[in-house]
Design an enzyme around this catalytic site. Structure first.
Site, PDB file in Angstrom:
ATOM      1  N   GLY A 145      62.257-107.816  -2.990  1.00  0.00           N
ATOM      2  CA  GLY A 145      60.984-107.317  -3.509  1.00  0.00           C
ATOM      3  C   GLY A 145      61.184-106.728  -4.895  1.00  0.00           C
ATOM      4  CD  GLU A 146      63.904-103.117  -6.439  1.00  0.00           C
ATOM      5  OE1 GLU A 146      64.325-103.515  -7.539  1.00  0.00           O
ATOM      6  OE2 GLU A 146      64.581-102.433  -5.663  1.00  0.00           O
ATOM      7  N   GLY A 147      59.879-107.187  -7.487  1.00  0.00           N
ATOM      8  CA  GLY A 147      59.548-108.094  -8.592  1.00  0.00           C
ATOM      9  C   GLY A 147      60.751-108.901  -9.039  1.00  0.00           C
TER      10      GLY A 147
ATOM     11  CB  VAL B  20      62.776-104.444 -10.602  1.00  0.00           C
ATOM     12  CG1 VAL B  20      62.589-102.935 -10.709  1.00  0.00           C
ATOM     13  CG2 VAL B  20      61.641-105.139 -11.321  1.00  0.00           C
TER      14      VAL B  20
END
Ligand SMILES: Cc1cc2nc3c(=O)[nH]c(=O)nc-3n(C[C@H](O)[C@H](O)[C@H](O)COP(=O)(O)O)c2cc1C
Length: 572
Positions: free
Chosen positions: A536-538, A317
């Site tokens: 995930g994480e953005g 990210v």
């Protein structure tokens, strides 16, 4: 009375438009007398005022400040650094007078009334002298600009340059001079760097959280935010669509990018929406009691380790955000370990992880609500800090299990169609995970009409935080880019609370998790990218950001057939 409020509200931090003429001694003495009339702890009057006029000294201080500004700029995400370029932060050389306000922490002796145990009361008092000076100067038609761009080395050199005794600390470096006019709003607001927070956000009745102005019925953050979410602007959407058809390109040639432009126009309530920059991704982090059921091969402590990695800038990210000029903010809503304070980490812990939802509720209603409200506040802060686009991020080992359960609860889908392999699990673990989701649903029978109840029963703290984050963005008419299935589950909660929420959401990508597809169908969002990502994480939200920015930029920059004198194609 009115004059006082006029002075107060028209005071500005001034960095430009100074006249070189000197300040009359009498006027300056009046201003300093006003500063000296400030309240102080134990009446210790810890301030002194060093008047600096020598051009050589000011030149040297300017160099110190400039060096610090360069270091600060290098620490910023690219979009912020770009914005800083056009912002003045000092007028050290342009003003005829600089005033250094110091505080002496020893003044008044060891028994200074009120400073016992609270040494910071000394510099606070000196700051009040600065405020008095600032207001008096405004009343005299003098502009003042506060310069705080000094590193430790810069401050040390300032001490030396001005012969300041070592026990005295610098509280403020002020640039003072006559101006012809005062800006009618903060210069940083004019530059879009930050916005004024409404007073209603800052006034609490009796205890933290019950907000309202005097005389108004206090309201809780969650309810007031839900009430503030209204429909997107259909007229702006229509006007944007119409403009797209007049732009110098074949109609519809930008494909779904045109839909993005229309979405942004509807959110901003204007046909030419602002470019969604700067942007910030908030990574909500939490742990999960359901981890004990063996739903993932990753040990729980990976959550805290990865939080450390993200805060330290070493995760994917961070790499994506760096490349795209966005800011990364980690929000600890529920990590099962105590985290050391760090820049970029917001400590908002509601619990050290959730309880195991197969054995009881994951959270209390109060905890679920608190996490949602933290999410709302994070969105508010990031928007008030000038961000024009919010992106969702998450970190939490076992959080796809809670996400799958939430998705089932809100869509009615069967766990077998929603539960996925998350970080990559084998068939036996997938079967166990699906069974865990099924058992949690059977145990709690969560009611989608009671979204906080659903969160409390089977949610995660990061899902709750993200629900609030999405709600907060929608309430402030700010686009929010959803990452994968965790954010999607949070957005389902938000949409159950405020049905207009999906209009403010853009789906960054379609996650490889099976629940992701279902969530987006349910929200009516079309994913912008499909890259088989499931990190995930953005990360998936970030990669879609340039699509939004390109769409908005095109609306502003591309000529229309009429304006460019280009002939449109004939019908047929
Ligand atoms: C403690 C403090 C430090 C500040 N440091 C700087 C600074 O280094 N450079 C600058 O341009 N403005 C500085 N400012 C001014 C703020 O940016 C300004 O007060 C704020 O944007 C609100 O604008 P206004 O003062 O015009 O209402 C500082 C203000 C305070 C109170």
């Amino acid at each position: 009375m009115q004059d006082f409020y006029d002075v107060l509200h028209s005071r500005r931090d001034v960095r430009t438009g100074f006249r070189p003429d000197p300040i009359d001694d009498e006027v300056l003495t009046r201003v300093l007398r006003a500063a000296h009339a400030a309240p102080s702890v134990g009446f210790s009057q810890p301030w002194d005022f060093v008047l600096v006029r020598d051009p050589a000294t000011r030149e040297r201080v300017h160099t110190l400040v400039d060096e610090h500004r360069t270091r600060y700029a290098a620490s910023l995400p690219a979009a912020r650094a770009e914005a800083l370029r056009s912002i003045r932060i000092e007028a050290i050389r342009e003003t005829p007078l600089n005033v250094v306000v110091t505080a002496d922490p020893t003044r008044g002796g060891r028994h200074t009334l009120g400073r016992h145990g609270r040494p910071e009361m000394g510099p606070y008092s000196a700051a009040l002298a600065v405020q008095n000076l600032w207001l008096a100067a405004r009343a005299e038609g003098l502009g003042v600009g506060w310069v705080s761009f000094f590193g430790d080395d810069g401050l040390a050199e300032l001490h030396e340059l001005l012969d300041l005794p070592p026990h005295v600390e610098v509280v403020a470096y002020l640039c003072v001079g006559h101006v012809d006019a005062f800006p009618d709003r903060p210069e940083l607001e004019g530059h879009g760097w930050a916005r004024r927070r409404p007073l209603e956000w800052a006034v609490h009745q009796e205890g933290w959280g019950s907000r309202g102005l005097p005389g108004a019925e206090p309201v809780a953050l969650l309810e007031s935010t839900v009430d503030a979410v209204g429909p997107v602007d259909e007229a702006a959407r229509g006007a944007a669509r119409e403009r797209l058809d007049r732009m110098t390109k074949p109609r519809g040639a930008l494909g779904r990018v045109e839909d993005v432009a229309v979405t942004l126009a509807g959110i901003a309530a204007t046909p030419i929406p602002p470019v969604p920059a700067p942007a910030a991704v908030a990574v909500f982090a939490g742990d999960h009691g359901v981890h004990a059921q063996g739903v993932t091969p990753w040990p729980q402590e990976v959550t805290v380790q990865m939080v450390g990695n993200i805060v330290g800038g070493g995760a994917v990210v961070n790499a994506f955000a760096r490349q795209l000029g966005a800011e990364v903010q980690v929000v600890d809503v529920g990590v099962a370990a105590d985290l050391d304070p760090a820049p970029g980490l917001l400590p908002r812990k509601v619990a050290h992880g959730t309880a195991d939802m197969t054995e009881g509720p994951a959270l209390t209603r109060e905890q679920a609500r608190r996490a949602v409200e933290h999410g709302i506040e994070v969105a508010r802060d990031l928007v008030a800090a000038g961000n024009r686009c919010l992106l969702t991020g998450d970190m939490g080992i076992a959080n796809t299990t809670a996400a799958a359960t939430l998705v089932c609860a809100f869509t009615g889908a069967d766990p077998a169609t929603v539960t996925g392999r998350g970080t990559g699990i084998d068939d036996a673990t997938l079967a166990r995970k699906t069974d865990v989701v099924r058992r949690a649903l059977e145990r709690h029978r969560p009611d989608p009409a009671d979204p906080i109840g659903v969160l409390a029963a089977v949610g995660g703290l990061e899902h709750a935080g993200l629900a609030g984050f999405v709600l907060g963005a929608a309430a402030l008419r700010t686009p929010v880019v959803l990452d994968g299935v965790i954010a999607g589950a949070g957005a389902l909660v938000a949409a159950a609370l405020a049905p207009d929420v999906p209009g403010y959401c853009l789906a960054g990508h379609r996650s490889a998790e099976p629940g992701g597809r279902l969530v987006l169908e349910h929200l009516g969002c079309t994913p912008l990218l499909e890259l088989d990502m499931r990190l995930g994480e953005g990360t998936g939200a970030l990669l879609a950001l340039p699509v939004l920015q390109g769409a908005a930029r095109a609306m502003a920059d591309v000529a229309t057939f009429d304006s460019a004198g280009v002939t449109d194609k004939t019908d047929g």
